[in-house]
Motif scaffolding. Structure first.
Motif, PDB file in Angstrom:
ATOM      1  N   TYR A  27       0.839  -1.196   0.000  1.00 47.01           N
ATOM      2  CA  TYR A  27       0.000   0.000   0.000  1.00 47.01           C
ATOM      3  C   TYR A  27       0.879   1.252   0.000  1.00 47.01           C
ATOM      4  O   TYR A  27       0.633   2.198  -0.743  1.00 47.01           O
ATOM      5  CB  TYR A  27      -0.919  -0.017   1.218  1.00 47.01           C
ATOM      6  N   ALA A  28       1.914   1.248   0.838  1.00 51.91           N
ATOM      7  CA  ALA A  28       2.814   2.394   0.922  1.00 51.91           C
ATOM      8  C   ALA A  28       3.541   2.617  -0.398  1.00 51.91           C
ATOM      9  O   ALA A  28       3.718   3.765  -0.823  1.00 51.91           O
ATOM     10  CB  ALA A  28       3.808   2.201   2.058  1.00 51.91           C
ATOM     11  N   LEU A  29       3.967   1.545  -1.062  1.00 50.56           N
ATOM     12  CA  LEU A  29       4.610   1.693  -2.369  1.00 50.56           C
ATOM     13  C   LEU A  29       3.657   2.299  -3.390  1.00 50.56           C
ATOM     14  O   LEU A  29       4.027   3.198  -4.148  1.00 50.56           O
ATOM     15  CB  LEU A  29       5.109   0.334  -2.882  1.00 50.56           C
ATOM     16  N   ALA A  30       2.446   1.809  -3.420  1.00 53.41           N
ATOM     17  CA  ALA A  30       1.469   2.329  -4.380  1.00 53.41           C
ATOM     18  C   ALA A  30       1.148   3.789  -4.085  1.00 53.41           C
ATOM     19  O   ALA A  30       1.019   4.599  -5.001  1.00 53.41           O
ATOM     20  CB  ALA A  30       0.196   1.484  -4.345  1.00 53.41           C
ATOM     21  N   ARG A  31       1.049   4.131  -2.825  1.00 51.54           N
ATOM     22  CA  ARG A  31       0.646   5.483  -2.428  1.00 51.54           C
ATOM     23  C   ARG A  31       1.767   6.506  -2.606  1.00 51.54           C
ATOM     24  O   ARG A  31       1.560   7.571  -3.172  1.00 51.54           O
ATOM     25  CB  ARG A  31       0.199   5.451  -0.963  1.00 51.54           C
ATOM     26  N   HIS A  32       2.965   6.172  -2.116  1.00 51.23           N
ATOM     27  CA  HIS A  32       4.027   7.166  -2.047  1.00 51.23           C
ATOM     28  C   HIS A  32       5.028   7.095  -3.197  1.00 51.23           C
ATOM     29  O   HIS A  32       5.596   8.119  -3.561  1.00 51.23           O
ATOM     30  CB  HIS A  32       4.752   7.064  -0.711  1.00 51.23           C
ATOM     31  N   VAL A  33       5.259   5.920  -3.748  1.00 49.99           N
ATOM     32  CA  VAL A  33       6.237   5.793  -4.833  1.00 49.99           C
ATOM     33  C   VAL A  33       5.555   5.891  -6.194  1.00 49.99           C
ATOM     34  O   VAL A  33       6.027   6.587  -7.090  1.00 49.99           O
ATOM     35  CB  VAL A  33       7.027   4.466  -4.708  1.00 49.99           C
ATOM     36  N   MET A  34       4.399   5.213  -6.344  1.00 49.44           N
ATOM     37  CA  MET A  34       3.688   5.249  -7.614  1.00 49.44           C
ATOM     38  C   MET A  34       2.757   6.461  -7.711  1.00 49.44           C
ATOM     39  O   MET A  34       2.223   6.744  -8.777  1.00 49.44           O
ATOM     40  CB  MET A  34       2.884   3.957  -7.800  1.00 49.44           C
ATOM     41  N   GLY A  41      -9.831   1.329  -6.303  1.00 51.94           N
ATOM     42  CA  GLY A  41     -10.456   0.188  -6.961  1.00 51.94           C
ATOM     43  C   GLY A  41      -9.639  -0.357  -8.113  1.00 51.94           C
ATOM     44  O   GLY A  41     -10.043  -1.310  -8.771  1.00 51.94           O
ATOM     45  N   ASN A  42      -8.473   0.235  -8.365  1.00 56.72           N
ATOM     46  CA  ASN A  42      -7.585  -0.266  -9.413  1.00 56.72           C
ATOM     47  C   ASN A  42      -6.727  -1.408  -8.883  1.00 56.72           C
ATOM     48  O   ASN A  42      -6.641  -1.634  -7.678  1.00 56.72           O
ATOM     49  CB  ASN A  42      -6.685   0.861  -9.927  1.00 56.72           C
ATOM     50  N   LEU A  43      -6.072  -2.125  -9.783  1.00 57.92           N
ATOM     51  CA  LEU A  43      -5.193  -3.234  -9.423  1.00 57.92           C
ATOM     52  C   LEU A  43      -3.747  -2.757  -9.435  1.00 57.92           C
ATOM     53  O   LEU A  43      -3.338  -2.039 -10.358  1.00 57.92           O
ATOM     54  CB  LEU A  43      -5.353  -4.387 -10.407  1.00 57.92           C
ATOM     55  N   PHE A  44      -2.986  -3.176  -8.445  1.00 57.56           N
ATOM     56  CA  PHE A  44      -1.571  -2.838  -8.362  1.00 57.56           C
ATOM     57  C   PHE A  44      -0.797  -4.151  -8.282  1.00 57.56           C
ATOM     58  O   PHE A  44      -0.960  -4.921  -7.334  1.00 57.56           O
ATOM     59  CB  PHE A  44      -1.291  -1.973  -7.132  1.00 57.56           C
ATOM     60  N   ALA A  45       0.044  -4.406  -9.288  1.00 54.32           N
ATOM     61  CA  ALA A  45       0.771  -5.673  -9.389  1.00 54.32           C
ATOM     62  C   ALA A  45       2.239  -5.451  -9.048  1.00 54.32           C
ATOM     63  O   ALA A  45       2.862  -4.480  -9.495  1.00 54.32           O
ATOM     64  CB  ALA A  45       0.630  -6.254 -10.788  1.00 54.32           C
ATOM     65  N   PHE A  46       2.790  -6.380  -8.275  1.00 55.07           N
ATOM     66  CA  PHE A  46       4.184  -6.331  -7.852  1.00 55.07           C
ATOM     67  C   PHE A  46       4.808  -7.699  -8.121  1.00 55.07           C
ATOM     68  O   PHE A  46       4.171  -8.722  -7.878  1.00 55.07           O
ATOM     69  CB  PHE A  46       4.278  -6.019  -6.352  1.00 55.07           C
ATOM     70  N   ARG A  55       2.222 -10.444  -6.823  1.00 53.96           N
ATOM     71  CA  ARG A  55       1.256 -10.145  -5.772  1.00 53.96           C
ATOM     72  C   ARG A  55       0.441  -8.952  -6.242  1.00 53.96           C
ATOM     73  O   ARG A  55       1.001  -7.949  -6.688  1.00 53.96           O
ATOM     74  CB  ARG A  55       1.968  -9.820  -4.464  1.00 53.96           C
ATOM     75  N   VAL A  56      -0.870  -9.075  -6.161  1.00 51.55           N
ATOM     76  CA  VAL A  56      -1.759  -8.026  -6.640  1.00 51.55           C
ATOM     77  C   VAL A  56      -2.491  -7.415  -5.460  1.00 51.55           C
ATOM     78  O   VAL A  56      -3.065  -8.120  -4.643  1.00 51.55           O
ATOM     79  CB  VAL A  56      -2.772  -8.577  -7.672  1.00 51.55           C
ATOM     80  N   LEU A  57      -2.442  -6.106  -5.395  1.00 52.25           N
ATOM     81  CA  LEU A  57      -3.109  -5.352  -4.340  1.00 52.25           C
ATOM     82  C   LEU A  57      -4.397  -4.778  -4.918  1.00 52.25           C
ATOM     83  O   LEU A  57      -4.385  -4.104  -5.938  1.00 52.25           O
ATOM     84  CB  LEU A  57      -2.194  -4.222  -3.861  1.00 52.25           C
ATOM     85  N   TYR A  58      -5.522  -5.069  -4.262  1.00 53.54           N
ATOM     86  CA  TYR A  58      -6.821  -4.612  -4.727  1.00 53.54           C
ATOM     87  C   TYR A  58      -7.727  -4.376  -3.532  1.00 53.54           C
ATOM     88  O   TYR A  58      -7.828  -5.236  -2.649  1.00 53.54           O
ATOM     89  CB  TYR A  58      -7.448  -5.649  -5.664  1.00 53.54           C
ATOM     90  N   PHE A  59      -8.356  -3.232  -3.486  1.00 47.49           N
ATOM     91  CA  PHE A  59      -9.322  -2.924  -2.441  1.00 47.49           C
ATOM     92  C   PHE A  59     -10.702  -2.830  -3.063  1.00 47.49           C
ATOM     93  O   PHE A  59     -10.921  -2.069  -3.998  1.00 47.49           O
ATOM     94  CB  PHE A  59      -8.986  -1.600  -1.734  1.00 47.49           C
ATOM     95  N   ASP A  60     -11.626  -3.590  -2.550  1.00 49.46           N
ATOM     96  CA  ASP A  60     -13.001  -3.571  -3.021  1.00 49.46           C
ATOM     97  C   ASP A  60     -13.784  -2.625  -2.118  1.00 49.46           C
ATOM     98  O   ASP A  60     -13.922  -2.860  -0.923  1.00 49.46           O
ATOM     99  CB  ASP A  60     -13.598  -4.982  -2.973  1.00 49.46           C
ATOM    100  N   LEU A  61     -14.280  -1.569  -2.696  1.00 47.70           N
ATOM    101  CA  LEU A  61     -15.007  -0.587  -1.892  1.00 47.70           C
ATOM    102  C   LEU A  61     -16.464  -0.878  -1.848  1.00 47.70           C
ATOM    103  O   LEU A  61     -17.139  -1.275  -2.650  1.00 47.70           O
ATOM    104  CB  LEU A  61     -14.762   0.814  -2.456  1.00 47.70           C
TER     105      LEU A  61
END
Length: 61
Positions: A27-34, A41-46, A55-61
């Motif tokens: 989450y921190a990488l997606a928020r602060h680096v990306m 609601g988007n997908l973040f792949a690492f 590893r895919v980061l996804y939050f379902d709202l």
């Protein structure tokens, strides 16, 4: 899982990451680096260093 077409974007982090990171670390990488909002609601792949795991980061709202 099905997504409405055109509403979900996939972001791939360009550098390998340690798979020991928790979801909070990703989450921190997606928020602060990306500079993206992980709660959007988007997908973040690492990927790991050897590119054998993803590893895919996804939050379902």
């Amino acid at each position: 899982m099905f997504f409405p077409e055109g509403q979900v974007r996939v972001f791939l982090y360009g550098r390998p990451v340690s798979m020991r990171l928790s979801f909070d670390g990703l989450y921190a990488l997606a928020r602060h680096v990306m500079h993206q909002d992980p709660l959007s609601g988007n997908l973040f792949a690492f990927i790991n260093r050897r590119a054998t795991q993803i590893r895919v980061l996804y939050f379902d709202l």
